[in-house]
Design an enzyme around this catalytic site. Structure first.
Site, short mmCIF file in Angstrom:
data_model
loop_
_atom_site.label_atom_id
_atom_site.label_comp_id
_atom_site.label_asym_id
_atom_site.label_seq_id
_atom_site.Cartn_x
_atom_site.Cartn_y
_atom_site.Cartn_z
N THR A 1 2.30 5.01 9.02
CA THR A 1 3.24 4.85 7.91
C THR A 1 3.48 6.20 7.24
O THR A 1 2.65 7.11 7.32
CB THR A 1 2.71 3.86 6.86
N CYS B 1 -5.83 -2.78 8.87
CA CYS B 1 -4.68 -2.03 8.34
C CYS B 1 -5.14 -0.59 8.19
O CYS B 1 -6.14 -0.32 7.52
CB CYS B 1 -4.24 -2.60 6.99
N CYS C 1 -1.03 2.74 13.06
CA CYS C 1 -0.57 1.61 12.25
C CYS C 1 -0.69 0.39 13.14
O CYS C 1 -0.37 0.46 14.34
CB CYS C 1 0.88 1.82 11.81
N ARG D 1 0.80 -1.22 0.00
CA ARG D 1 0.00 0.00 0.00
C ARG D 1 0.84 1.27 0.00
O ARG D 1 0.58 2.17 -0.81
CB ARG D 1 -0.97 0.01 1.20
N THR E 1 -3.34 2.09 6.82
CA THR E 1 -2.96 2.70 5.55
C THR E 1 -3.90 2.30 4.42
O THR E 1 -4.21 3.10 3.53
CB THR E 1 -1.51 2.33 5.20
N LYS F 1 6.58 -6.33 11.46
CA LYS F 1 6.01 -7.14 10.39
C LYS F 1 6.77 -8.45 10.23
O LYS F 1 6.18 -9.51 9.96
CB LYS F 1 6.03 -6.37 9.07
#
Length: 230
Positions: free
Chosen positions: A127, A83, A195, A49, A85, A165
């Site tokens: 992000t 998520c 985030c 993304r 973003t 992540k």
């Protein structure tokens, strides 16, 4: 009867598992069979993304819409996307299905409005892409959202997100994020963990101001909307 919940996940995989855990912990079930039915499409292959938003990378929209339709076809009556973003593409996902796709950013905005006065400075750890395309800023115009400077964003926030992540939350990404928070100016009245990896890394950390955690809000919204006492 409780609603069937679809989770459009994999961005990243640990965030998907974390949302499932939070939903389960918040469901006031008295027996195993009373817990919510969760249909999950954890799809890490969805194009990045931030790359799509910042660097003309491939669009994630076709896969996002495909997964949403798949969940709807399986029987999901409500869809959640863990998520932040990806909410830059929220309307594209909603347009692909008839069932409601929950809005994490809207949940944060409503919670902020209940407890933080309009005009206050609110820190945002998200992000780089979410900041640049104003995923939060345009939805929360009543607040002065402050983010780390460019160096801290790249080294501390992005570094922590990528580490979570791959490796999961731990003391190193937590320390990076706390350093980023300490560098925010002016001192914020509250902080948005914008985030899912930031939220996981800061789980259990006490700060001298309220922290608004979108995943926590999303999990509670799912339980409030989907669970019916058996």
């Amino acid at each position: 009867m409780s609603k069937v919940v679809g989770i459009l996940g994999g961005m990243g995989p640990m965030s998907t598992v974390d949302l499932m855990r939070r939903i389960t912990e918040r469901t006031p079930a008295r027996a195993e069979r009373e817990h919510l039915r969760l249909l999950v499409d954890s799809r890490p292959q969805i194009p990045d993304r931030p790359a799509a938003l910042l660097a003309n990378g491939p669009s994630p929209v076709p896969m996002l819409q495909e997964s949403a339709r798949l969940l709807e076809g399986w029987g999901a009556e409500l869809i959640a996307v863990p998520c932040n973003t990806v909410h830059a593409f929220w309307k594209d996902i909603q347009d692909a299905v008839e069932v409601e796709v929950l809005d994490m950013i809207g949940l944060v905005g409503r919670q902020l409005a209940r407890s933080v006065p309009s005009g206050a400075s609110v820190g945002l750890l998200a992000t780089t892409a979410a900041g640049r395309v104003r995923v939060f800023h345009d939805r929360l115009p009543a607040y002065n959202l402050i983010t780390p400077d460019e160096e801290a964003q790249a080294d501390l926030v992005t570094g922590a997100i990528l580490q979570v992540k791959v490796e999961g939350p731990g003391p190193v990404p937590r320390e990076k994020l706390l350093r980023a928070v300490g560098g925010l100016s002016p001192r914020p009245a509250a902080l948005i963990a914008g985030c899912t990896e930031v939220e996981m890394a800061l789980d259990g950390v006490d700060l001298p101001f309220p922290v608004f955690r979108s995943m926590v809000l999303l999990a509670q919204e799912i339980v409030d909307r989907a669970w019916v006492e058996g």
